[in-house]
Structure formats: structure tokens, C-alpha cells
Design a protein around this motif. Structure first.
Motif, PDB file in Angstrom:
ATOM      1  N   GLN A 106      -6.856  11.328  -7.814  1.00  0.00           N
ATOM      2  CA  GLN A 106      -6.831   9.943  -7.714  1.00  0.00           C
ATOM      3  C   GLN A 106      -5.777   9.715  -6.723  1.00  0.00           C
ATOM      4  O   GLN A 106      -5.849   8.910  -5.933  1.00  0.00           O
ATOM      5  CB  GLN A 106      -6.948   9.334  -8.767  1.00  0.00           C
ATOM      6  CG  GLN A 106      -8.513   8.593  -9.150  1.00  0.00           C
ATOM      7  CD  GLN A 106      -8.050   7.649 -10.153  1.00  0.00           C
ATOM      8  OE1 GLN A 106      -7.375   7.423 -11.145  1.00  0.00           O
ATOM      9  NE2 GLN A 106      -9.295   6.804 -10.180  1.00  0.00           N
ATOM     10  N   LEU A 107      -4.330   9.974  -7.024  1.00  0.00           N
ATOM     11  CA  LEU A 107      -3.272   9.628  -6.657  1.00  0.00           C
ATOM     12  C   LEU A 107      -3.174  10.065  -5.190  1.00  0.00           C
ATOM     13  O   LEU A 107      -2.888   9.395  -4.336  1.00  0.00           O
ATOM     14  CB  LEU A 107      -2.227  10.346  -7.334  1.00  0.00           C
ATOM     15  CG  LEU A 107      -0.559   9.946  -7.166  1.00  0.00           C
ATOM     16  CD1 LEU A 107      -0.364   8.421  -7.201  1.00  0.00           C
ATOM     17  CD2 LEU A 107       0.444  10.922  -7.640  1.00  0.00           C
ATOM     18  N   ASN A 108      -3.691  11.275  -4.806  1.00  0.00           N
ATOM     19  CA  ASN A 108      -3.638  11.898  -3.443  1.00  0.00           C
ATOM     20  C   ASN A 108      -4.541  11.435  -2.794  1.00  0.00           C
ATOM     21  O   ASN A 108      -4.589  11.038  -1.426  1.00  0.00           O
ATOM     22  CB  ASN A 108      -3.445  13.245  -3.548  1.00  0.00           C
ATOM     23  CG  ASN A 108      -2.364  13.833  -3.973  1.00  0.00           C
ATOM     24  OD1 ASN A 108      -1.111  13.862  -3.489  1.00  0.00           O
ATOM     25  ND2 ASN A 108      -2.424  14.452  -5.309  1.00  0.00           N
ATOM     26  N   ILE A 109      -5.913  11.287  -3.202  1.00  0.00           N
ATOM     27  CA  ILE A 109      -6.982  10.570  -2.268  1.00  0.00           C
ATOM     28  C   ILE A 109      -6.733   9.234  -1.856  1.00  0.00           C
ATOM     29  O   ILE A 109      -7.001   8.819  -0.843  1.00  0.00           O
ATOM     30  CB  ILE A 109      -8.337  10.875  -2.945  1.00  0.00           C
ATOM     31  CG1 ILE A 109      -8.564  12.245  -3.080  1.00  0.00           C
ATOM     32  CG2 ILE A 109      -9.405   9.979  -2.419  1.00  0.00           C
ATOM     33  CD1 ILE A 109      -9.857  12.507  -3.891  1.00  0.00           C
ATOM     34  N   LEU A 112      -3.969   9.115   0.613  1.00  0.00           N
ATOM     35  CA  LEU A 112      -4.610   9.541   1.943  1.00  0.00           C
ATOM     36  C   LEU A 112      -5.222   8.451   2.663  1.00  0.00           C
ATOM     37  O   LEU A 112      -5.266   7.980   3.952  1.00  0.00           O
ATOM     38  CB  LEU A 112      -5.442  10.912   1.747  1.00  0.00           C
ATOM     39  CG  LEU A 112      -5.880  11.215   3.276  1.00  0.00           C
ATOM     40  CD1 LEU A 112      -4.899  11.733   4.124  1.00  0.00           C
ATOM     41  CD2 LEU A 112      -6.943  12.404   2.948  1.00  0.00           C
ATOM     42  N   LEU A 113      -6.302   7.554   1.772  1.00  0.00           N
ATOM     43  CA  LEU A 113      -7.214   6.527   2.412  1.00  0.00           C
ATOM     44  C   LEU A 113      -6.459   5.260   2.783  1.00  0.00           C
ATOM     45  O   LEU A 113      -6.576   4.882   3.815  1.00  0.00           O
ATOM     46  CB  LEU A 113      -8.224   6.220   1.271  1.00  0.00           C
ATOM     47  CG  LEU A 113      -9.364   7.407   0.880  1.00  0.00           C
ATOM     48  CD1 LEU A 113     -10.376   6.797  -0.058  1.00  0.00           C
ATOM     49  CD2 LEU A 113      -9.909   8.010   2.194  1.00  0.00           C
ATOM     50  N   LEU A 114      -5.402   5.047   2.114  1.00  0.00           N
ATOM     51  CA  LEU A 114      -4.524   3.920   2.224  1.00  0.00           C
ATOM     52  C   LEU A 114      -3.372   4.162   3.331  1.00  0.00           C
ATOM     53  O   LEU A 114      -3.341   3.080   4.139  1.00  0.00           O
ATOM     54  CB  LEU A 114      -4.060   3.246   0.784  1.00  0.00           C
ATOM     55  CG  LEU A 114      -5.163   2.764  -0.141  1.00  0.00           C
ATOM     56  CD1 LEU A 114      -4.294   2.409  -1.527  1.00  0.00           C
ATOM     57  CD2 LEU A 114      -5.934   1.532   0.520  1.00  0.00           C
ATOM     58  N   GLY A 115      -3.031   5.354   3.313  1.00  0.00           N
ATOM     59  CA  GLY A 115      -1.666   5.587   4.101  1.00  0.00           C
ATOM     60  C   GLY A 115      -1.945   6.039   5.270  1.00  0.00           C
ATOM     61  O   GLY A 115      -1.394   5.893   6.226  1.00  0.00           O
ATOM     62  N   LEU A 194       2.261   2.555  -2.350  1.00  0.00           N
ATOM     63  CA  LEU A 194       2.576   1.572  -1.354  1.00  0.00           C
ATOM     64  C   LEU A 194       4.103   1.993  -0.913  1.00  0.00           C
ATOM     65  O   LEU A 194       4.527   1.984   0.176  1.00  0.00           O
ATOM     66  CB  LEU A 194       2.772   0.246  -2.060  1.00  0.00           C
ATOM     67  CG  LEU A 194       1.314  -0.313  -2.249  1.00  0.00           C
ATOM     68  CD1 LEU A 194       1.276  -1.591  -3.007  1.00  0.00           C
ATOM     69  CD2 LEU A 194       0.580  -0.563  -0.975  1.00  0.00           C
ATOM     70  N   SER A 195       4.784   2.580  -2.013  1.00  0.00           N
ATOM     71  CA  SER A 195       6.286   2.918  -1.708  1.00  0.00           C
ATOM     72  C   SER A 195       6.416   4.119  -0.656  1.00  0.00           C
ATOM     73  O   SER A 195       7.160   4.222   0.151  1.00  0.00           O
ATOM     74  CB  SER A 195       7.099   3.253  -2.882  1.00  0.00           C
ATOM     75  OG  SER A 195       6.644   4.301  -3.662  1.00  0.00           O
ATOM     76  N   GLY A 196       5.390   4.895  -1.012  1.00  0.00           N
ATOM     77  CA  GLY A 196       5.199   6.159   0.181  1.00  0.00           C
ATOM     78  C   GLY A 196       4.727   5.860   1.526  1.00  0.00           C
ATOM     79  O   GLY A 196       5.363   6.227   2.519  1.00  0.00           O
ATOM     80  N   ILE A 197       3.619   4.780   1.283  1.00  0.00           N
ATOM     81  CA  ILE A 197       3.577   4.335   2.803  1.00  0.00           C
ATOM     82  C   ILE A 197       4.838   3.561   3.472  1.00  0.00           C
ATOM     83  O   ILE A 197       4.993   3.798   4.748  1.00  0.00           O
ATOM     84  CB  ILE A 197       2.253   3.284   2.792  1.00  0.00           C
ATOM     85  CG1 ILE A 197       1.171   3.854   2.073  1.00  0.00           C
ATOM     86  CG2 ILE A 197       2.066   2.420   4.136  1.00  0.00           C
ATOM     87  CD1 ILE A 197      -0.048   3.320   1.757  1.00  0.00           C
ATOM     88  N   TRP A 198       5.499   2.701   2.786  1.00  0.00           N
ATOM     89  CA  TRP A 198       6.675   2.279   3.305  1.00  0.00           C
ATOM     90  C   TRP A 198       7.650   3.025   3.846  1.00  0.00           C
ATOM     91  O   TRP A 198       8.418   3.045   4.830  1.00  0.00           O
ATOM     92  CB  TRP A 198       7.317   1.174   2.142  1.00  0.00           C
ATOM     93  CG  TRP A 198       8.633   0.838   2.559  1.00  0.00           C
ATOM     94  CD1 TRP A 198       8.930  -0.327   3.761  1.00  0.00           C
ATOM     95  CD2 TRP A 198      10.040   1.442   2.272  1.00  0.00           C
ATOM     96  NE1 TRP A 198      10.332  -0.555   3.530  1.00  0.00           N
ATOM     97  CE2 TRP A 198      11.063   0.311   2.882  1.00  0.00           C
ATOM     98  CE3 TRP A 198      10.415   2.431   1.452  1.00  0.00           C
ATOM     99  CZ2 TRP A 198      12.311   0.686   2.712  1.00  0.00           C
ATOM    100  CZ3 TRP A 198      11.745   2.504   1.137  1.00  0.00           C
ATOM    101  CH2 TRP A 198      12.632   1.593   1.861  1.00  0.00           C
TER     102      TRP A 198
END
Length: 329
Positions: A106-109, A112-115, A194-198
Motif C-alpha cells: 500500500q505504501l509503495n503503490i 508510485l501512483l501519486l508521485g 506527500l513529504s516524499g513527493i515534496w
């Protein structure tokens, strides 16, 4: 022609046909050796990377044997007792196996989909900035978070989202009650993703910006004269240009679908949010480093790696099939 002559002719032609593949292979080998000789300096440039890869990536692979043994410091890797798939069976039968696997996927999928689309969108937006100075300043602003340590990023999250932090002060100012962002399980995944995307989206957009630099400006000019809108030009000119890059990045991202969550998840993990934050990486850390159960932790990590490898080949196959058809975009 006599029967004997025909037989001799067939034998001669058969020998010639048998020799042809050998001759072709010999010629191909000579051409390769000639190419290496003429371009030896290219191979000298690659040699240090090959040597380092062998030393730090391939030679340590013999340590995988730990996963199939009851490892003992005194006996060493080769001298430890062989237990086969005992550690794997123990992990599969563990009461928290399904929770660990589900949390990791869940965390990684979701990540991946959002980021994954964010760097592409940023690159397309940057490509529309015409002033070079402004574009460089925006890129510097976007790239900067990548150079912040993960430890510092998690520290920032604890400061910003603490019960007395700025975010909770805003919540209270609007009439709400302070929230325990860092301890409640339901907030773990949004904050992590969200912090990873940022932190990484700006840096990840570099490769797409470089790919978009290959777009011929005349194509955009011609499309504009034909009345194409900005979105139409992005769809029919920019996206097809970066499609091969998108395919490669999808394959690479899928190959690490189970590898995410390592350092950052360990830093954000605590007993209160363990329901959502406990992933395979944190489990390996606890079993391997805190409990010193090296064989079992190696088996869990090897299982994780095998899943990543399967995902890599699966996505690579799907991307190839899609590219043979209408393409990704």
C-alpha cells in the motif's frame, strides 16, 4: 549426372552449409575485437565502474547463504548449519506476515501512483517558461529539497505537525482540536507520501526536462499556426517525445516497489502508528539489528528482493507489449 555424382554434390553442399555459421561467427568475433581495439579508450572509461560494481554488488552476494543457514559468528557463513527454507516458512507463517506485506504494498503503490506523474507535470510546466533566468530560479527552488537529509525531513515533520506545532495552531485557530499527526496510524501514509513527493519530485523532473529539450521548436510553431491549443501541443508533441523516458522510469520504479520505506519509515515508526507504519523494511531492522537474528532477517529481505525482481520483469514485459501497440501515452 550419375547417382554417385549427385551424392557427392549433396555432401559437398552440406559441408559448405555447416561451415557457413562457423565462418559467420568467426567474422563477427573478429569485427567485435576490431571495434574494441579501435575504441579501447571507451572501455577504459567504463572499467572503474565495472570493477566497483563487481566488488560492491556481486562479490557480497555470497552472503545470501545466510538466509538458508542458522548463522553463527563463531562458525562463519560457510561453516554454519544448513536449514534450507526454514526461515522463509517461519516468515510466511508469522502472524504479522499479511499486515507487513499489505502495508508495504500500500505504501509503495500509493506513493508510485501519486508521485510518479508529479515530475512529469513539473517538467511540462517548466518547459513552458520562456525566460531563462526565471526558469533557472524555479528549478533551483524545486531541486533544493532533494539535498535535505531524510533525517532532517522527518525532524521537520515532527516540528511542524507536533501537538504544539504550526499546523495544529492553524487547526485550533479555525476552531478544531489538536491532532496527533505523528502518532495516529491514519496520518502515517499521507505524511510519508506527500513529504516524499515534496522532497524528490523536483529532482526527478530533471530527466524529463532534458528529454523535452530535444523537442524541435518548429513543431510547436507549426502546431500553433494550425490553431492547436497548449494542451493539444503538450499531448501530441511533448508527451510522445518523452514517452520512452516515461517507460524506462516506470520500469525502474516498479523494480523498487517493495524496497521503499526503509530509512524514512524507520524514523517515522513508533509503537502508536505501528498498525500502518510497520513495513518489511522496519521489520528487517528490528529483527536483524535489534534482535541480532541475522539469518531470519536475511531471508525476509531476500523474499523482498525476489518480489522486486518479479515486478521488474512483469512491468518490463507489459511496457514492451504496450509500446508495440498504441504506446503508453
Amino acid at each position: 549426372m550419375s547417382i554417385e555424382g549427385e551424392e557427392k554434390l549433396q555432401q559437398t553442399s552440406g559441408i559448405t552449409q555447416n561451415k557457413r555459421p562457423e565462418a559467420r561467427n568467426r567474422i563477427g568475433l573478429m569485427e567485435k575485437l576490431r571495434y574494441i581495439k579501435n575504441n579501447y579508450w571507451l572501455y577504459l572509461f567504463v572499467l572503474p565502474a565495472v570493477v566497483l560494481t563487481i566488488i560492491f554488488k556481486y562479490l557480497p552476494m555470497y552472503g545470501v547463504l545466510i538466509a538458508f543457514k542458522d548463522y553463527s559468528f563463531r562458525k562463519g557463513i560457510l561453516g554454519s548449519d544448513w536449514v534450507g527454507f526454514h526461515h522463509f516458512e517461519r516468515f510466511f507463517n508469522a502472524p504479522n506476515f499479511e499486515q507487513l506485506l499489505f502495508n508495504t504494498l500500500q505504501l509503495n503503490i500509493y506513493g508510485l501512483l501519486l508521485g510518479f506523474p508529479v515530475p512529469i507535470i513539473l517538467a511540462l510546466m517548466l518547459n513552458q517558461v520562456r525566460k531563462a533566468a526565471m526558469k533557472k530560479n524555479i528549478q533551483l527552488f524545486l531541486y533544493a529539497p532533494n539535498f535535505i537529509s531524510v533525517v532532517v525531513v522527518v525532524g521537520m515533520l515532527f516540528v511542524l505537525f507536533s501537538p504544539t506545532g504550526p499546523v495544529n495552531k492553524l487547526v485550533v485557530a479555525f476552531g478544531g482540536m489538536p491532532l496527533s499527526f505523528m502518532s495516529e496510524p491514519e496520518y502515517f501514509r499521507p505524511m510519508y507520501i506527500l513529504s516524499g513527493i515534496w522532497q524528490g519530485a523536483g529532482w526527478a523532473s530533471i530527466i524529463y526536462v532534458a528529454a523535452l529539450a530535444n523537442v524541435d521548436p518548429e513543431l510547436h510553431n507549426a502546431a500553433t499556426l494550425d490553431g492547436a491549443s497548449l494542451l493539444q501541443r503538450i499531448r501530441h508533441i511533448d508527451l510522445p517525445t518523452i514517452r520512452p523516458v516515461i517507460a524506462i522510469m516506470i520500469i525502474l520504479a516498479a523494480g523498487g516497489i517493495m524496497a521503499g520505506g526503509g530509512d524514512k519509515a524507520i524514523l517515522m515508526w513508533n509503537e502508536m502508528n505501528m498498525e500502518k507504519s510497520d513495513v518489511i523494511s522496519t521489520y528487517v531492522y528490528r529483527i536483524g539489528f535489534q534482535q541480532a537474528n541475522y539469518s531470519f532477517s536475511a531471508a525476509v529481505e531476500l523474499f523482498n528482493t525476489v518480489i522486486n525482481l518479479i515486478m521488474l520483469f512483469t512491468v518490463n514485459f507489459i511496457v514492451k507489449r504496450v509500446n508495440d501497440g498504441d504506446g503508453i501515452v
